[in-house]
Design a protein around this motif. Structure first.
Motif, short mmCIF file in Angstrom:
data_model
loop_
_atom_site.label_atom_id
_atom_site.label_comp_id
_atom_site.label_asym_id
_atom_site.label_seq_id
_atom_site.Cartn_x
_atom_site.Cartn_y
_atom_site.Cartn_z
N GLU A 53 -1.07 -5.77 -55.92
CA GLU A 53 -2.34 -6.10 -56.54
C GLU A 53 -3.06 -7.11 -55.65
O GLU A 53 -2.53 -8.17 -55.34
N LEU A 54 -4.27 -6.76 -55.25
CA LEU A 54 -5.09 -7.65 -54.43
C LEU A 54 -5.85 -8.62 -55.34
O LEU A 54 -6.13 -8.30 -56.49
N ASP A 55 -6.19 -9.78 -54.80
CA ASP A 55 -6.98 -10.74 -55.58
C ASP A 55 -8.44 -10.30 -55.58
O ASP A 55 -8.78 -9.23 -55.04
N ILE A 56 -9.31 -11.11 -56.14
CA ILE A 56 -10.72 -10.71 -56.30
C ILE A 56 -11.42 -10.48 -54.96
O ILE A 56 -12.13 -9.50 -54.79
N THR A 57 -11.18 -11.36 -53.98
CA THR A 57 -11.84 -11.18 -52.69
C THR A 57 -11.19 -10.03 -51.91
O THR A 57 -11.89 -9.25 -51.27
N SER A 59 -9.77 -7.43 -53.24
CA SER A 59 -10.22 -6.20 -53.91
C SER A 59 -11.63 -5.82 -53.47
O SER A 59 -11.92 -4.65 -53.20
N PHE A 60 -12.51 -6.82 -53.38
CA PHE A 60 -13.87 -6.53 -52.93
C PHE A 60 -13.87 -6.03 -51.49
O PHE A 60 -14.53 -5.05 -51.17
N PHE A 61 -13.12 -6.73 -50.63
CA PHE A 61 -13.04 -6.33 -49.23
C PHE A 61 -12.53 -4.89 -49.13
O PHE A 61 -13.11 -4.07 -48.43
N TRP A 62 -11.43 -4.60 -49.84
CA TRP A 62 -10.84 -3.25 -49.82
C TRP A 62 -11.87 -2.20 -50.26
O TRP A 62 -11.97 -1.13 -49.66
N SER A 63 -12.62 -2.52 -51.30
CA SER A 63 -13.60 -1.55 -51.81
C SER A 63 -14.74 -1.32 -50.83
O SER A 63 -15.42 -0.29 -50.91
N GLN A 64 -14.96 -2.25 -49.91
CA GLN A 64 -16.02 -2.09 -48.91
C GLN A 64 -15.58 -1.25 -47.71
O GLN A 64 -16.42 -0.82 -46.93
N LYS A 79 -20.07 -12.37 -47.97
CA LYS A 79 -20.91 -13.57 -48.04
C LYS A 79 -21.99 -13.41 -49.12
O LYS A 79 -22.25 -14.33 -49.89
N LYS A 80 -22.56 -12.23 -49.17
CA LYS A 80 -23.59 -11.94 -50.16
C LYS A 80 -23.02 -12.00 -51.58
O LYS A 80 -23.64 -12.53 -52.49
N ARG A 81 -21.82 -11.47 -51.77
CA ARG A 81 -21.19 -11.39 -53.09
C ARG A 81 -20.61 -12.73 -53.56
O ARG A 81 -20.76 -13.13 -54.69
N PHE A 82 -19.93 -13.45 -52.65
CA PHE A 82 -19.20 -14.65 -53.05
C PHE A 82 -19.84 -15.96 -52.58
O PHE A 82 -19.39 -17.03 -52.98
N GLY A 83 -20.84 -15.90 -51.73
CA GLY A 83 -21.51 -17.11 -51.26
C GLY A 83 -20.54 -18.08 -50.61
O GLY A 83 -19.68 -17.68 -49.83
N ASN A 84 -20.66 -19.34 -50.96
CA ASN A 84 -19.81 -20.38 -50.37
C ASN A 84 -18.34 -20.23 -50.75
O ASN A 84 -17.47 -20.76 -50.05
N ASP A 85 -18.04 -19.52 -51.83
CA ASP A 85 -16.65 -19.30 -52.22
C ASP A 85 -15.90 -18.43 -51.22
O ASP A 85 -14.67 -18.39 -51.24
N ALA A 86 -16.63 -17.72 -50.37
CA ALA A 86 -15.99 -16.86 -49.36
C ALA A 86 -15.55 -17.67 -48.13
O ALA A 86 -14.80 -17.17 -47.31
N PRO A 88 -13.69 -20.41 -45.71
CA PRO A 88 -14.14 -20.01 -44.37
C PRO A 88 -14.01 -18.49 -44.21
O PRO A 88 -12.90 -17.94 -44.15
N LEU A 89 -15.11 -17.83 -44.19
CA LEU A 89 -15.19 -16.37 -44.27
C LEU A 89 -14.43 -15.64 -43.17
O LEU A 89 -13.56 -14.83 -43.46
N TYR A 90 -14.77 -15.90 -41.93
CA TYR A 90 -14.18 -15.11 -40.84
C TYR A 90 -12.68 -15.35 -40.66
O TYR A 90 -11.93 -14.38 -40.52
N PRO A 91 -12.21 -16.59 -40.69
CA PRO A 91 -10.74 -16.77 -40.58
C PRO A 91 -9.99 -16.08 -41.72
O PRO A 91 -8.94 -15.47 -41.49
N LYS A 92 -10.53 -16.16 -42.94
CA LYS A 92 -9.86 -15.51 -44.08
C LYS A 92 -9.89 -13.99 -43.93
O LYS A 92 -8.88 -13.32 -44.17
N ALA A 93 -11.03 -13.45 -43.52
CA ALA A 93 -11.16 -12.00 -43.36
C ALA A 93 -10.24 -11.50 -42.25
O ALA A 93 -9.57 -10.47 -42.42
N ILE A 94 -10.19 -12.21 -41.15
CA ILE A 94 -9.34 -11.80 -40.03
C ILE A 94 -7.87 -11.83 -40.44
O ILE A 94 -7.12 -10.90 -40.14
#
Length: 110
Positions: A53-57, A59-64, A79-86, A88-94
């Protein structure tokens, strides 16, 4: 010439199914069909599949992931969906992409 990691396009491994559970999280289903899995299942009565089970972010990433958008474009949607909650975006995504890739849930294409 070295490629930018954000330019890669993630592609889901068609070998694995997934669904959205009652909490609106993505659950990736991994069948346990290897020889070792079969032996363990026979003696330990373990399930024939493993569900992640993926978490909320996640799950969103997977759906994209649509086999067309690159990692940068998906990050922009995050970034559009989660704003500042995303952040540090790039390190987390990578890191998330590396985990998916290392577990053979996706492949990356250029």
């Amino acid at each position: 010439m070295k490629k930018n990691f954000l330019d890669f396009v993630p592609v889901k491994n068609k070998k694995y199914s997934w669904y959205i559970n009652k909490n609106n999280f993505v659950v990736v289903v991994i069948p346990r069909t290897g020889l070792f899995d079969k032996i363990v299942r026979r003696f330990k009565k373990t399930p024939d599949k493993f569900e992640i089970e993926l978490d909320i972010t996640g799950s969103f990433f997977w759906s994209q992931i649509d086999d067309k958008k690159n990692i940068y474009e998906i990050c922009q949607q995050m970034k559009k969906r989660f704003g500042n909650d995303a952040e540090p975006l790039y390190p987390k995504a990578i890191e998330f992409i590396k985990i998916l890739k290392n577990n053979n849930l996706i492949k990356l294409i250029t």
